[in-house]
Design a protein around this motif. Structure first.
Motif, PDB file in Angstrom:
ATOM      1  N   GLN A 438      38.137  33.849  44.472  1.00  0.00           N
ATOM      2  CA  GLN A 438      38.046  34.676  43.267  1.00  0.00           C
ATOM      3  C   GLN A 438      37.069  35.841  43.425  1.00  0.00           C
ATOM      4  O   GLN A 438      37.391  36.978  43.021  1.00  0.00           O
ATOM      5  N   PRO A 439      35.870  35.657  44.002  1.00  0.00           N
ATOM      6  CA  PRO A 439      34.982  36.817  44.169  1.00  0.00           C
ATOM      7  C   PRO A 439      35.593  37.912  45.048  1.00  0.00           C
ATOM      8  O   PRO A 439      35.419  39.103  44.761  1.00  0.00           O
ATOM      9  N   PHE A 440      36.323  37.534  46.091  1.00  0.00           N
ATOM     10  CA  PHE A 440      37.003  38.507  46.941  1.00  0.00           C
ATOM     11  C   PHE A 440      38.055  39.268  46.143  1.00  0.00           C
ATOM     12  O   PHE A 440      38.097  40.508  46.164  1.00  0.00           O
ATOM     13  N   GLU A 441      38.885  38.550  45.419  1.00  0.00           N
ATOM     14  CA  GLU A 441      39.953  39.188  44.660  1.00  0.00           C
ATOM     15  C   GLU A 441      39.394  40.059  43.539  1.00  0.00           C
ATOM     16  O   GLU A 441      39.908  41.161  43.271  1.00  0.00           O
ATOM     17  N   SER A 442      38.324  39.587  42.903  1.00  0.00           N
ATOM     18  CA  SER A 442      37.704  40.376  41.841  1.00  0.00           C
ATOM     19  C   SER A 442      37.095  41.654  42.396  1.00  0.00           C
ATOM     20  O   SER A 442      37.140  42.710  41.741  1.00  0.00           O
ATOM     21  N   LYS A 443      36.546  41.567  43.591  1.00  0.00           N
ATOM     22  CA  LYS A 443      35.951  42.757  44.197  1.00  0.00           C
ATOM     23  C   LYS A 443      37.028  43.780  44.544  1.00  0.00           C
ATOM     24  O   LYS A 443      36.830  44.981  44.342  1.00  0.00           O
ATOM     25  N   ILE A 444      38.156  43.330  45.035  1.00  0.00           N
ATOM     26  CA  ILE A 444      39.259  44.253  45.315  1.00  0.00           C
ATOM     27  C   ILE A 444      39.679  44.961  44.031  1.00  0.00           C
ATOM     28  O   ILE A 444      39.895  46.186  44.014  1.00  0.00           O
TER      29      ILE A 444
END
Length: 460
Positions: A438-444
């Motif tokens: 989730q943190p990766f996807e939110s950052k994108i």
């Protein structure tokens, strides 16, 4: 772009002949877990309806395209030491196709297995390396840098041993979309073998297929035109790095694309403050590729290209073109800094005065790079203790009358979007500790929102 584009295959690299590549086979991986799929760019190259796993984890050929992947041949200077024993060692060219702008693009891989140039490597990519490359390319694209695009990232279910990070570590295969994979090192290899005919052939390919120009008939004119274009594009690339606060980390001549497109991200970093000595690679002991030395490094690499082109061109004329590179960089830096600030150019001494004021402020390190451009975007003059300093007086004066409206809601956020090393490590920790993406996807998502804001309020 309003609608997905048609798929237009064009395996043009085959026209160069077998001297330029080796056919290879992709590795068969135990698993294919999709971690990042760039659907917006898939639509732009007509691949929105493809089978992602079949084409970008198992690498079954695309229709009417390359029937087998190609490992490209090249040499290069690595930290100023010439190395004739390199080439595509853990990647290959998988396909070529046209995008919605009519450009010929390459789909190339990273971590797809061994090739004749792997030496003692395993031809694999760590999952962390793949995640980092996605983050780098997304952030640079948002910042207006001419960069390759991370196209697909699959986790592959292997355990890899590495000396520079905790091992065993998870594995991945990355596909990137690039405006060609022809490097300065590709020309260096031909010069190494004194293959002037090959240099001329490759120069014609680059001008025709990558720059969309009709190549001059005379070799001397061919060399002159190519170097002129590469100087222009690479000067802009160097300026883009500086204006973005970005440190590539490994600006070897085999990592400089002749289209001026940034690619191949390893130990990259974004600088928090304007520190010209800041380095990204722990093995760059001499600071050769430090933040402030990147223009020098890229200019040096382009000089190696000029030396190769001298085999078919007029050396004094090529030297004159190369000598104009610093002036092109200075002009490009003005463009890129004012673009990021959101202030239109007026093409006179006022631009130089404003950029001088910007650089003075940034070098004072009173405020971080991302914070500065966020607060002053559109020529705004923010208040606050950080800006109650003499260094900002000249900037306020230089900006007077040049303010522009900013419309995207991003500019009212409390914090700017950034991609500093602590953020990267926190994203990776969530993945490696809890398999939390989730943190990766939110950052994108956050980066793309930032990119939309930059585009919505773009000037020039």
């Amino acid at each position: 772009m309003d609608a997905p584009q048609p798929y237009r295959a064009e395996p043009a690299i085959l026209s160069l002949g077998e001297e330029f590549f080796d056919e290879v086979d992709p590795t068969r991986f135990p698993k294919a877990i999709p971690r990042f799929l760039n659907r917006r760019w898939a639509d732009r190259v007509g691949l929105g309806e493809m089978d992602w796993e079949r084409n970008f984890a198992r690498f079954e050929p695309l229709a009417d395209n390359l029937t087998r992947p190609l490992a490209l041949r090249y040499h290069g200077h690595q930290f100023r030491t010439y190395n004739p024993d390199i080439g595509d060692g853990r990647g290959f060219l998988f396909a070529q196709l046209r995008d919605d702008r009519g450009r010929l693009l390459d789909l190339g891989t990273k971590g797809s297995g061994t090739t004749p140039y792997s030496r003692r490597g395993d031809g694999r990519l760590t999952l962390k390396g793949g995640v980092r490359e996605v983050l780098a390319t997304e952030m640079l694209e948002a910042l207006g840098v001419n960069t390759s695009k991370s196209f697909a990232l699959f986790e592959t279910g292997e355990q890899l041993m590495r000396n520079d990070e905790p091992s065993p570590t998870r594995s991945a295969v990355l596909t990137r979309l690039s405006h060609g994979h022809i490097r300065i090192g590709t020309f260096q290899r031909l010069a190494y073998f004194e293959n002037a005919a090959g240099i001329a052939s490759l120069a014609r390919y680059v001008l025709d297929k990558l720059y969309g120009e009709t190549p001059p008939a005379a070799d001397a004119d061919l060399a002159a035109r190519l170097l002129d274009l590469v100087c222009e594009r690479t000067a802009t690339l160097a300026a883009s790095y500086v204006a973005s606060g970005f440190v590539h980390g490994v600006l070897n001549s085999d990592n400089i694309n002749v289209t001026g497109e940034s690619f191949d991200y390893g130990p990259w970093r974004f600088a928090a403050e304007w520190d010209e000595t800041f380095t990204a690679a722990y093995f760059d002991e001499w600071g050769l590729y430090a933040f402030g030395r990147q223009p020098e490094a890229i200019h040096w690499d382009v000089a190696q290209l000029a030396g190769c082109l001298a085999m078919i061109g007029d050396a004094p004329a090529l030297a004159d073109t190369l000598g104009g590179w610093p002036s092109r960089f200075e002009a490009a830096l003005i463009d890129r800094l004012l673009w990021r600030l959101g202030v239109a150019r007026v093409d006179n001494a006022d631009d130089r005065l404003l950029v001088g004021a910007i650089l003075k402020v940034l070098r004072s390190r009173r405020v971080g790079i991302d914070r500065f451009f966020f607060d002053w975007r559109g020529g705004r003059v923010p208040t606050g203790e950080a800006y109650d300093d003499e260094a900002f007086l000249a900037l306020r004066k230089a900006l007077a009358g040049r303010e522009r409206p900013i419309v995207h809601p991003y500019w009212t956020d409390a914090q700017p979007c950034s991609m500093l090393i602590d953020e990267v490590e926190a994203i990776w920790s969530a993945i490696t500790d809890n398999d939390d993406w989730q943190p990766f996807e939110s950052k994108i998502d956050a980066i793309r929102r930032f990119g939309h804001a930059m585009a919505a309020d773009a000037v020039g």
